[in-house]
Design an enzyme around this catalytic site. Structure first.
Site, mmCIF file in Angstrom:
data_model
loop_
_atom_site.group_PDB
_atom_site.id
_atom_site.type_symbol
_atom_site.label_atom_id
_atom_site.label_comp_id
_atom_site.label_asym_id
_atom_site.label_seq_id
_atom_site.Cartn_x
_atom_site.Cartn_y
_atom_site.Cartn_z
ATOM 1 N N SER A 177 -3.733 2.777 -17.229
ATOM 2 C CA SER A 177 -2.907 2.286 -16.138
ATOM 3 C C SER A 177 -2.558 3.434 -15.213
ATOM 4 C CB SER A 177 -1.628 1.627 -16.635
ATOM 5 O OG SER A 177 -0.824 2.601 -17.265
ATOM 6 N N TYR A 234 -3.447 -1.405 -13.593
ATOM 7 C CA TYR A 234 -2.156 -2.063 -13.399
ATOM 8 C C TYR A 234 -1.060 -1.001 -13.393
ATOM 9 C CZ TYR A 234 -1.919 -1.429 -18.437
ATOM 10 O OH TYR A 234 -1.925 -0.875 -19.687
ATOM 11 N N LYS A 284 0.835 -1.195 0.000
ATOM 12 C CA LYS A 284 0.000 0.000 0.000
ATOM 13 C C LYS A 284 0.872 1.249 0.000
ATOM 14 C CE LYS A 284 -2.579 1.371 3.656
ATOM 15 N NZ LYS A 284 -3.757 1.554 4.548
#
Length: 108
Positions: A25, A58, A9
């Protein structure tokens, strides 16, 4: 049994730019990727603290040392430079392995 748990994170990161005309992305400075144990192509959830938007995309490598955090393609509609976001990745693990696993969390 496999369960999905927090792997990495980046907490309270700021968007530095958006690029609507790029293949989708999120581009992230390679140093930040290393610090948070993220790899190129890894699926992430992006949560925007400013507007409540959430998206899955992604990771693409951004220029090392640049501080870049860029929402690309359609994701560029989900935030703007200066917005505070959280980038989260998850991993599937065996239940017993997951009990011992420690996620990598980087605070800004």
């Amino acid at each position: 049994m496999l369960i999905q748990i927090l792997k990495s994170k980046l907490h309270r990161l700021r968007i530095t730019e958006t690029n609507l005309n790029y293949i989708g992305s999120i581009s992230i400075d390679e140093d930040l990727m290393d610090a948070s144990n993220l790899i190129e192509g890894e699926k992430v959830q992006v949560v925007n603290n400013n507007n409540g938007e959430r998206l899955e995309t992604y990771v693409i490598k951004g220029k090392r040392g640049s501080g870049m955090v860029c929402l690309n393609g359609a994701a560029a509609r989900k935030g703007q430079p200066g917005d505070i976001i959280i980038v989260i990745s998850y991993a599937l693990m065996d239940f017993e392995e997951a009990k011992q696993f420690k996620p990598t969390v980087v605070f800004f």
